[in-house]
Motif scaffolding. Structure first.
Motif, short mmCIF file in Angstrom:
data_model
loop_
_atom_site.label_atom_id
_atom_site.label_comp_id
_atom_site.label_asym_id
_atom_site.label_seq_id
_atom_site.Cartn_x
_atom_site.Cartn_y
_atom_site.Cartn_z
N ALA A 96 0.81 -1.22 0.00
CA ALA A 96 0.00 0.00 0.00
C ALA A 96 0.85 1.27 0.00
O ALA A 96 0.46 2.30 -0.58
CB ALA A 96 -0.95 0.00 1.20
N ASP A 97 2.02 1.20 0.62
CA ASP A 97 2.87 2.39 0.69
C ASP A 97 3.54 2.70 -0.65
O ASP A 97 4.08 3.79 -0.83
CB ASP A 97 3.94 2.20 1.76
N ARG A 98 3.51 1.76 -1.59
CA ARG A 98 4.14 1.96 -2.90
C ARG A 98 3.15 2.39 -3.98
O ARG A 98 3.57 2.86 -5.04
CB ARG A 98 4.82 0.66 -3.38
N ILE A 99 1.87 2.22 -3.72
CA ILE A 99 0.87 2.43 -4.77
C ILE A 99 0.20 3.79 -4.63
O ILE A 99 -0.34 4.13 -3.58
CB ILE A 99 -0.21 1.32 -4.73
N ALA A 100 0.26 4.58 -5.70
CA ALA A 100 -0.36 5.91 -5.69
C ALA A 100 -1.85 5.85 -5.98
O ALA A 100 -2.63 6.65 -5.46
CB ALA A 100 0.33 6.80 -6.74
N ARG A 101 -2.27 4.87 -6.79
CA ARG A 101 -3.70 4.78 -7.16
C ARG A 101 -3.98 3.42 -7.79
O ARG A 101 -3.11 2.85 -8.46
CB ARG A 101 -4.09 5.89 -8.14
N ILE A 102 -5.18 2.92 -7.54
CA ILE A 102 -5.68 1.71 -8.21
C ILE A 102 -6.78 2.14 -9.16
O ILE A 102 -7.68 2.90 -8.78
CB ILE A 102 -6.25 0.69 -7.21
N VAL A 103 -6.72 1.66 -10.39
CA VAL A 103 -7.75 1.97 -11.38
C VAL A 103 -8.52 0.69 -11.71
O VAL A 103 -7.94 -0.31 -12.13
CB VAL A 103 -7.14 2.57 -12.66
N TYR A 104 -9.81 0.75 -11.50
CA TYR A 104 -10.71 -0.36 -11.78
C TYR A 104 -11.25 -0.18 -13.20
O TYR A 104 -12.08 0.70 -13.45
CB TYR A 104 -11.88 -0.37 -10.80
N VAL A 105 -10.80 -0.98 -14.14
CA VAL A 105 -11.23 -0.85 -15.53
C VAL A 105 -12.41 -1.80 -15.77
O VAL A 105 -12.24 -3.01 -15.93
CB VAL A 105 -10.07 -1.15 -16.50
N ASP A 106 -13.61 -1.23 -15.75
CA ASP A 106 -14.85 -2.00 -15.94
C ASP A 106 -14.82 -3.29 -15.13
O ASP A 106 -15.02 -4.39 -15.66
CB ASP A 106 -15.08 -2.31 -17.41
N SER A 107 -14.57 -3.15 -13.86
CA SER A 107 -14.45 -4.33 -12.99
C SER A 107 -15.25 -4.10 -11.71
O SER A 107 -15.67 -2.99 -11.41
CB SER A 107 -12.98 -4.60 -12.66
#
Length: 494
Positions: free
Chosen positions: A85-96
Motif C-alpha cells: 500500500a505504501d508503494r501504490i499511488a492509485r488503483i484503477v478499476y477498468v470496468d471491474s
C-alpha cells in the motif's frame, strides 16, 4: 520530476497483448508501462506476479505507481496493493467489480448460470471460441472484428483456482486512492452509480470518498481493444487525480427519491398486510378495480424507508384511491440483480393477495412497474391472465443490462411481447433517460411495433428517471395524470 509507472493487469483468458495499443499511447506520453503475465494456478500466484512487477520498480526512482486491473485482473491488483500500500499511488478499476476480503473472484462473474457452474468445475476453463462466447464474460460493444478475432486467437485457458480462491486483505489497501473506469456499454454509468448511492446502500458509501474518482467510456467491456487511446488518456488523467466525484447520500437536503411527490393528493389512510399496503377510496362501495404499483431496484436490503413508504409510491397509491380505485404498493426483495426470480414471486403473491380481497374486483386489475421493476413485466406479457386489464411502465429498464448476467427470455420483455396479444401496455418514456436504460426501452418499442402490440407511449421529453420527485414541472404532472387516465380507462374506471 515525478513520472508514472503503470502496471496493467489483464483479465480472464488474456495476457499482456490486450494492453498493447493502450501501453503504446502511455509510453508515448512519457510513462513507464509494465504488463505482468498471470498464469495461476490460483489467485495467490497471480498476486505474486503483480507483486513482482511492483518490486521491479526502484523505490529510489520516485515514480508513482498506478495499478490498473481489468475484469478478473482487479483481484490480483487489489491483493498486491494491499501488501504494498505504501508503494501504490492509485488503483484503477477498468470496468471491474469491487473485490472484498474473503470473497472469490467467481462472485463477480456476470453470467450467474456460468458462475454457478464454475463452483463445480476443476482444472481450467477453455477460452471463448467465438465472439458470442466472449459476450458471456462482458459486452464486446465497439471491439472491431479483427481485434475480436485476435482476442480469440490469443486466448488461453483460465485456471479455475484463480476464480475460486478467496481474496485475503489486511485492510491496508483502503488507504490507497482509487478510480473507476465505467464502460457504459456494459450497463453502468456515473449517473446510475450516483442514483444507487442516493438509495443509501452502505456498501457504496465508500465511493463518495474524495479520494475516489470516476470516468466513463462509451464502449463495452474491452476498452483497451475498442477505445485504446481514450483509455490511455483516462489512465493519465486518473494518475493526475482527476475524475468525477460522487456526492454522499447524506447531506443538507433530502435524497432525490425522498422528496415530495409532484401531485398534491389527499392523505388517504392505508392498510398494511405484510409487505403489501392498500389505499382504499373513502366510503367506497362494492368491489373496486385495483392498480398494483411495483417499485424498481435493486434497493439495498437495509434501506429505510422501504420503497412502499417513498413519497413516489405513497403518492401513486393515494392518487389511485382519489380516482376511485384501490391503490396497492408493496415491498419486494429485489436487493441485487440476481434477485429477480424471488422479486417476481413477491409481486405474484401480492397480486394474489389483492385479488382475493373482497373489496377488490379481481377481474379488473392493472400492474404498473417502475425503473428496475421493468424486467418483471415479461412474466405478465408472456401469458397474460384474463383479469389483467393492462400493464403500465414508467421510466422502466426493459431488458437486463449487459453486466447483470441474466440469460434467457424470462426477464426480457422484448422477447415475449409478441405473446401478449391485445393486452394494453402503457409506456411512460423520459427524454433525459440514462443512455444504457434508454437502449433497452427502444429495443422493446421496436419489438412491440414489429408484432403489432397494443402499445401506447407517453413521452416526457424534459424529464429524468425518477421525475416524480426530481422534475416537479407542469410537464411531469401532465404525464402522470395522462398515464393514470390511461390505466383507469383500461380498468373501466372512467
Amino acid at each position: 520530476m515525478t513520472t508514472t509507472a503503470f502496471i496493467l493487469v489483464p483479465g480472464l483468458f488474456t495476457g499482456p497483448h490486450v494492453w498493447e495499443a493502450t501501453a503504446a499511447r502511455l509510453t508515448a506520453a512519457g510513462a513507464e508501462v509494465h504488463t505482468p503475465v498471470l498464469a495461476g494456478p490460483d489467485l495467490e500466484a497471480d498476486i505474486t506476479a503483480v507483486l513482482t512487477a511492483i518490486d521491479a520498480i526502484d523505490p529510489a526512482s520516485e515514480q508513482q505507481i498506478v495499478l490498473a486491473g481489468h475484469d478478473y485482473g482487479i483481484h490480483p491488483a487489489v491483493g498486491a496493493a494491499d501488501r504494498r500500500a505504501d508503494r501504490i499511488a492509485r488503483i484503477v478499476y477498468v470496468d471491474s467489480g469491487m473485490p472484498r476480503d474473503g470473497v472469490p473472484a467467481v462472485a463477480a462473474v456476470p453470467d450467474q448460470e456460468l458462475s454457478r457452474h464454475l463452483t463445480e468445475t476443476a482444472g481450467a476453463l477453455p477460452p471463448p471460441a467465438t465472439g458470442a462466447e466472449w459476450q458471456r464474460w462482458g459486452s464486446t460493444e465497439g471491439v472491431p472484428a479483427a481485434a475480436l478475432d485476435r482476442l480469440t486467437a490469443l486466448a488461453t485457458e483460465q485456471p479455475v483456482g484463480t476464480l475460486l480462491q478467496p481474496l485475503r486483505l489486511t485492510g491496508a489497501v483502503a488507504a490507497v486512492p482509487t478510480t473507476g473506469v465505467l464502460c457504459t456499454g456494459s450497463g453502468t454509468s456515473i449517473e446510475m452509480l450516483q442514483m444507487l448511492v442516493g438509495l443509501g446502500d452502505p456498501a457504496l458509501q465508500a465511493l463518495t470518498d474524495p479520494r475516489v474518482s470516476f470516468f466513463e467510456l462509451a464502449t463495452g467491456h474491452w476498452p483497451m481493444l475498442s477505445r485504446p487511446d481514450e483509455l490511455a488518456d483516462v489512465l493519465l488523467s486518473a494518475a493526475a487525480g482527476e475524475g468525477h466525484r460522487l456526492k454522499p447520500a447524506a447531506g443538507g437536503e433530502s435524497p432525490t427519491h425522498l422528496r415530495p411527490f409532484l401531485l398534491d393528493v389527499p392523505e388517504v389512510p392505508h392498510e398494511r398486510h405484510g409487505n403489501v399496503d392498500l389505499y382504499l377510496p373513502p366510503g367506497a362501495d362494492g368491489p373496486l378495480p385495483a392498480i398494483v404499483f411495483v417499485h424498481g431496484g435493486p434497493v439495498p436490503a437495509g434501506a429505510q424507508p422501504t420503497p412502499r413508504d417513498w413519497p413516489t409510491f405513497v403518492g401513486y397509491g393515494r392518487y389511485a384511491a382519489e380516482q376511485g380505485v384501490v391503490g396497492v404498493t408493496l415491498d419486494h426483495r429485489l436487493h441485487d440483480v440476481g434477485d429477480y426470480e424471488r422479486a417476481a414471486a413477491d409481486v405474484a403473491a401480492a397480486v394474489a393477495l389483492v385479488r382475493a380481497d373482497p373489496r377488490v374486483d379481481g377481474d379488473r386489475v392493472g400492474l404498473w412497474f417502475f425503473s428496475g421493476g421493468g424486467p418483471m413485466t415479461a412474466d405478465w406479457l408472456a401469458a397474460p391472465p384474463e383479469w389483467l386489464r393492462c400493464v403500465a411502465a414508467t421510466y422502466p429498464i426493459l431488458a437486463p443490462l449487459p453486466n447483470w448476467g441474466l440469460v434467457g427470455d424470462r426477464f426480457r420483455p422484448a422477447s415475449v411481447i409478441a405473446r401478449a396479444g391485445r393486452l394494453p401496455f402503457l409506456l411512460t418514456r423520459v427524454g433525459l433517460e440514462m443512455p444504457e436504460i434508454a437502449a433497452t426501452v427502444e429495443e422493446f418499442v421496436a419489438a412491440a411495433k414489429d408484432c403489432g402490440a397494443n402499445l401506447e407511449i407517453i413521452d416526457a421529453p424534459h424529464a429524468h428517471h425518477g421525475f416524480e420527485t426530481r422534475d416537479v414541472t407542469d410537464e411531469s404532472r401532465a404525464v402522470v395524470r395522462r398515464a393514470m387516465r390511461g390505466v383507469l380507462a383500461h380498468l373501466g374506471a372512467v
